[in-house]
Design a protein around this motif. Structure first.
Motif, short mmCIF file in Angstrom:
data_model
loop_
_atom_site.label_atom_id
_atom_site.label_comp_id
_atom_site.label_asym_id
_atom_site.label_seq_id
_atom_site.Cartn_x
_atom_site.Cartn_y
_atom_site.Cartn_z
N CYS A 24 -109.80 -17.54 9.65
CA CYS A 24 -110.06 -16.11 9.44
C CYS A 24 -111.50 -15.78 9.81
O CYS A 24 -112.40 -16.62 9.69
CB CYS A 24 -109.82 -15.73 7.98
N LYS A 25 -111.73 -14.57 10.25
CA LYS A 25 -113.08 -14.10 10.55
C LYS A 25 -113.11 -12.58 10.42
O LYS A 25 -112.07 -11.92 10.32
CB LYS A 25 -113.49 -14.52 11.96
N TRP A 26 -114.35 -12.04 10.44
CA TRP A 26 -114.52 -10.59 10.40
C TRP A 26 -114.28 -10.03 11.79
O TRP A 26 -114.99 -10.35 12.74
CB TRP A 26 -115.93 -10.21 9.94
N ASN A 27 -113.26 -9.19 11.92
CA ASN A 27 -112.86 -8.65 13.21
C ASN A 27 -113.47 -7.26 13.41
O ASN A 27 -112.80 -6.23 13.27
CB ASN A 27 -111.34 -8.59 13.31
N TYR A 201 -108.84 -8.82 -1.11
CA TYR A 201 -107.64 -8.50 -1.89
C TYR A 201 -106.56 -9.54 -1.62
O TYR A 201 -106.31 -9.90 -0.47
CB TYR A 201 -107.10 -7.12 -1.49
N SER A 202 -105.93 -9.97 -2.69
CA SER A 202 -104.81 -10.91 -2.58
C SER A 202 -103.71 -10.44 -3.51
O SER A 202 -103.97 -10.07 -4.66
CB SER A 202 -105.26 -12.32 -2.96
N THR A 203 -102.47 -10.47 -3.03
CA THR A 203 -101.38 -9.93 -3.84
C THR A 203 -100.08 -10.69 -3.58
O THR A 203 -99.90 -11.30 -2.52
CB THR A 203 -101.18 -8.43 -3.53
N LYS A 204 -99.20 -10.62 -4.57
CA LYS A 204 -97.84 -11.13 -4.41
C LYS A 204 -96.88 -10.03 -4.84
O LYS A 204 -96.92 -9.58 -5.99
CB LYS A 204 -97.61 -12.39 -5.24
N ASP A 205 -96.04 -9.61 -3.92
CA ASP A 205 -95.07 -8.55 -4.17
C ASP A 205 -93.92 -9.11 -5.00
O ASP A 205 -93.28 -10.09 -4.60
CB ASP A 205 -94.58 -8.00 -2.83
N ASP A 206 -93.63 -8.48 -6.15
CA ASP A 206 -92.60 -9.04 -7.04
C ASP A 206 -91.19 -8.88 -6.48
O ASP A 206 -90.29 -9.63 -6.83
CB ASP A 206 -92.70 -8.43 -8.44
N GLU A 207 -90.98 -7.92 -5.58
CA GLU A 207 -89.64 -7.71 -5.02
C GLU A 207 -89.34 -8.71 -3.91
O GLU A 207 -88.30 -9.36 -3.91
CB GLU A 207 -89.49 -6.28 -4.51
N SER A 208 -90.22 -8.82 -2.95
CA SER A 208 -89.97 -9.70 -1.81
C SER A 208 -90.47 -11.12 -2.04
O SER A 208 -90.03 -12.05 -1.35
CB SER A 208 -90.66 -9.13 -0.56
N GLY A 209 -91.38 -11.29 -2.97
CA GLY A 209 -91.98 -12.61 -3.20
C GLY A 209 -93.01 -12.99 -2.16
O GLY A 209 -93.57 -14.08 -2.20
N GLN A 210 -93.33 -12.08 -1.24
CA GLN A 210 -94.31 -12.37 -0.20
C GLN A 210 -95.73 -12.22 -0.73
O GLN A 210 -95.99 -11.42 -1.64
CB GLN A 210 -94.12 -11.42 0.99
N THR A 211 -96.64 -12.99 -0.15
CA THR A 211 -98.05 -12.90 -0.49
C THR A 211 -98.83 -12.38 0.70
O THR A 211 -98.51 -12.68 1.86
CB THR A 211 -98.62 -14.27 -0.90
N PHE A 212 -99.86 -11.59 0.42
CA PHE A 212 -100.70 -11.02 1.47
C PHE A 212 -102.15 -11.10 1.01
O PHE A 212 -102.46 -10.95 -0.17
CB PHE A 212 -100.34 -9.55 1.75
N GLY A 213 -103.05 -11.35 1.96
CA GLY A 213 -104.46 -11.43 1.66
C GLY A 213 -105.32 -10.96 2.81
O GLY A 213 -105.01 -11.22 3.97
N GLU A 214 -106.40 -10.25 2.47
CA GLU A 214 -107.27 -9.73 3.51
C GLU A 214 -108.58 -9.28 2.89
O GLU A 214 -108.61 -8.76 1.77
CB GLU A 214 -106.60 -8.54 4.22
N TYR A 240 -111.27 -9.10 7.35
CA TYR A 240 -111.36 -10.56 7.42
C TYR A 240 -109.94 -11.12 7.43
O TYR A 240 -109.24 -11.12 6.41
CB TYR A 240 -112.16 -11.08 6.23
N ASN A 241 -109.48 -11.57 8.60
CA ASN A 241 -108.15 -12.13 8.75
C ASN A 241 -108.11 -12.92 10.06
O ASN A 241 -109.13 -13.11 10.72
CB ASN A 241 -107.07 -11.03 8.72
#
Length: 716
Positions: A24-27, A201-214, A240-241
């Protein structure tokens, strides 16, 4: 030399992959020509800077409560929010941390090139540069039993993660408008608290179970070397991704990965500080004591738990004797910052009524009166101790999420505190009225709303005010149950030549309710119409033993025709039975105000020093007329005529009694006007048009038959 060469790589933004950056880096994006620059810090930060830690606690907890998961019976689960500090080695994250050093230096250079611009980036650069080979801290705010944030990879498809991370002034609230703020600016509190404006920010969606971070950093437009080594302008913000989209799953750096549904916010660079921790705990208690007591929320701050089981002990610990007691002595102009939450927890939240001093009202007690507000409750503690301590009456206002929004301090000491909660349909409209810090409900927030939403929001606010006033009338029946009759006074006032003359008593009697059958109108015997205004920088004050001269302004309002000034009678022996002829009307002379008895002192700007160039508009009887109304929603109609346009006006109504002036409490006012919160005798938010009958309708709280009404009008 080796370290300098390495540092030059960071400054030139050469991609360096550390083990923990995971690619990851600052784009940062090169700025296209013809697009807007940002040559200073983001202006959306400004509202939060004075109380940045307080705002962070309130905003992040509110967001977490809004995202509460539903239980099997479709009720919100109790949310847990944790605040914890951590550290990371800068050398482990060369792209996340060290590569920003050069960017901050470029922003500082950009600021110094702008004439008169304050260089706020120099300190940010110095902070991060001093840590490049050591560690930085961070504050991690995590929530549990929440939904997390979903993300859909599509520019035209809104999602919670996209609104939070990629958008400015965007609020994604899928619950129909009952969630927190509507500005979409609250998320900036993280950038304000970061010494170099960066949040992950980091999150886990309770419906899909997917995680996302940025990660997100928000700086200013700056010049920097591109991949070809040319210095070009770059956009102010970057993500930052690994490029293009948020990271997901194992592409998220390990330190930021989320295992349970919910969301983490990492405020990068925010170091552990005991003073900040105390502020967090005290503002948690001020803002969310009721949510904790009602089991909507548990909070853990640096290992210390705040739950319903210990909320009382924590309140005593952080608001201890002798500085605090069960009396709220705060009299500041910002009660939301300084009020004492102890009595509202111990004497109100922990009681659901049951005796004469602890009373619970609901809008159901007044069927049909508050259709727009919907369901609301008002819990009140009534005590002679409040009056004995000379504490002002106060009510804390909340919506359905049970966060303290507005603290209203009243100009009375009847002896009560209260908590009002609107959890019905009106909560949706009150949300529209909420300012960016969630500290008050203000009609100015409606400027971009639809006409229908504006009407309903104003109605909801008026009904909320009326509801609390109706409850107070029930609570203090000795002041409201009987019809109030106040003897009209023969007031003395200053005449045109400085002499005192009695007004006609009839001019002072103003009918106020539709129970009066015989209409009494104010006469026009108070002399020619004048408007006294303050010029900028001048103030007129009454001082004992001095005389102040106030010159009347020449205006376009018709004046009575006047004859030339009378001359001395040359006949020393006048005819004892002369022919009658009209007395000449003298030209207007300066009005003199002496001692402490004058009615008009010419002060305008001093009445409200916070409003720039506000004027007091002096009106005589012919240009202000009050009439009773019959078979209408309002009891009184006030007509005002002015010689020129005034905007953003306010009207103050006081009753003249033997003991002096006291406020005329108002129940409701006509559309386009508002009753000032905490100042129930002041109407504001209207304009006055020249040479037109400007009409303001209102209904007093008390059932008054006769009184002498003191009216003051102010405008710009």
């Amino acid at each position: 030399m080796e370290s300098l060469d390495l540092f030059s790589q960071f400054e030139n933004d050469v991609p360096i992959t550390g083990d923990k950056d995971l690619g990851c880096k600052w784009n940062f994006v090169q700025k296209p020509k013809g697009t807007m620059k940002r040559d200073r810090e983001d202006s959306s930060f400004d509202p939060f800077k004075d109380n940045e830690v307080r705002c962070l606690v309130r905003e992040y907890i509110q967001n977490s409560i809004d995202a509460a998961q539903k239980s099997d019976d479709n009720r919100n689960k109790k949310v847990l929010v944790t605040f914890s500090y951590g550290k990371m080695a800068c050398s482990d994250y060369p792209n996340l941390i060290q590569s920003l050093i050069g960017r901050l230096k470029a922003c500082s250079k950009r600021s110094q090139q702008l004439p008169g611009s304050k260089d706020i980036y120099k300190s940010k650069y110095e902070f991060l540069n001093s840590r490049r080979n050591s560690t930085i801290g961070y504050l991690k705010v995590s929530d549990y039993h929440t939904t997390g944030m979903n993300y859909i990879d599509g520019d035209d498809v809104p999602s919670a993660f996209d609104s939070c991370v990629h958008c400015s002034s965007s609020s994604y609230k899928p619950d129909g408008g009952y969630a927190g703020g509507s500005h979409g600016l609250g998320k900036t509190v993280g950038f304000v608290n970061s010494p170099f404006n960066a949040v992950y920010y980091s999150t886990k969606d309770d419906e899909s179970g997917q995680t996302f971070g940025e990660g997100v950093v928000r700086l200013c437009t700056h010049k920097y070397k591109n991949e070809e080594g040319e210095e070009v302008l770059f956009e102010a913000d970057a993500f930052y991704n690994k490029g293009g989209s948020p990271n997901s799953g194992e592409d998220i750096p390990i330190i930021f990965r989320r295992e349970q549904s919910g969301t983490d916010a990492f405020v990068l660079g925010m170091e552990e500080n005991e003073e900040d921790i105390i502020i967090m705990k005290k503002e948690l208690l001020r803002g969310f004591f009721y949510a904790i007591y009602r089991e909507l929320l548990d909070v853990n701050i640096c290992g210390e738990e705040f739950t319903k089981a210990n909320i009382g002990d924590k309140m005593l610990e952080y608001f201890p004797e002798p500085d605090y007691s069960n009396i709220d002595m705060d009299r500041s102009n910002r009660p939301e910052l300084n009020f004492n939450p102890r009595p509202y927890l111990f004497e109100i939240a922990m009681f659901d009524g049951g005796d004469d001093n602890h009373v619970l009202f609901t809008t159901d007690d007044f069927p049909g009166q508050f259709p727009t507000l919907g369901h609301a409750t008002l819990q009140i503690w009534k005590s002679e101790d409040i009056t004995a301590a000379r504490s002002l009456d106060k009510i804390i206002f909340m919506r359905n999420k049970l966060m303290t929004v507005e603290v209203r301090k009243y100009n009375s000491s009847k002896g009560f505190y209260g908590i009002m909660v609107c959890d019905g349909e009106g909560a949706r409209y009150l949300r529209m009225l909420e300012d960016v810090r969630h500290d008050k409900w203000d009609v100015k927030e409606l400027k971009d709303m639809s006409d229908e939403d504006k009407r309903n929001a104003r109605k909801a606010l008026r009904e909320l005010d009326s509801f609390q006033k109706e409850c107070i009338k029930v609570l203090f029946p000795e002041e409201h149950d009987k019809q109030l009759e106040i003897k009209s006074l023969k007031k003395r006032r200053i005449g045109k030549f400085g002499s005192r003359s009695e007004e006609n008593e009839e001019d002072n009697i103003w009918p106020t309710t539709n129970v009066i059958e015989k209409e009494k109108t104010q006469g026009s015997k108070s002399g020619s119409f004048t408007i006294f205004e303050e010029t900028k920088g001048r103030k007129k004050k009454k001082k004992k033993g001095t005389i102040t001269v106030v010159e009347p302004e020449t205006d376009s309002v018709p004046r009575p025709e006047t004859d030339p000034a009378p001359k001395p009678d040359p006949n020393p022996d006048p005819n004892p039975n002369p022919e009658p002829h009209p007395e000449p009307t003298p030209k207007p002379n300066p009005t003199y105000v002496e001692g402490d008895e004058g009615e008009d002192d010419g002060t305008g700007e001093a009445e409200n020093p916070n409003v720039e160039r506000e004027r007091e508009i002096k009106l005589d009887g012919r240009n202000k007329r009050l009439k009773p109304l019959h078979n209408e929603d309002f009891a009184c109609k006030l007509e005002i005529r002015v010689p020129k346009d005034y905007y953003d006006c306010r009207l103050v109504l006081d009753i003249q009694a033997d003991e002096g002036l006291f406020p005329l409490d108002l129940k409701n006012v006509s559309a386009g006007c508002q009753i000032r919160s905490g100042v129930s005798n002041e109407i504001y938010g209207f304009d006055l048009k020249a040479d037109a009958p400007n009409v303001i309708k209102f209904t007093p709280q008390e059932n008054v038959t006769l009184y002498s009404l003191n009216i003051k009008v102010y405008g710009h």
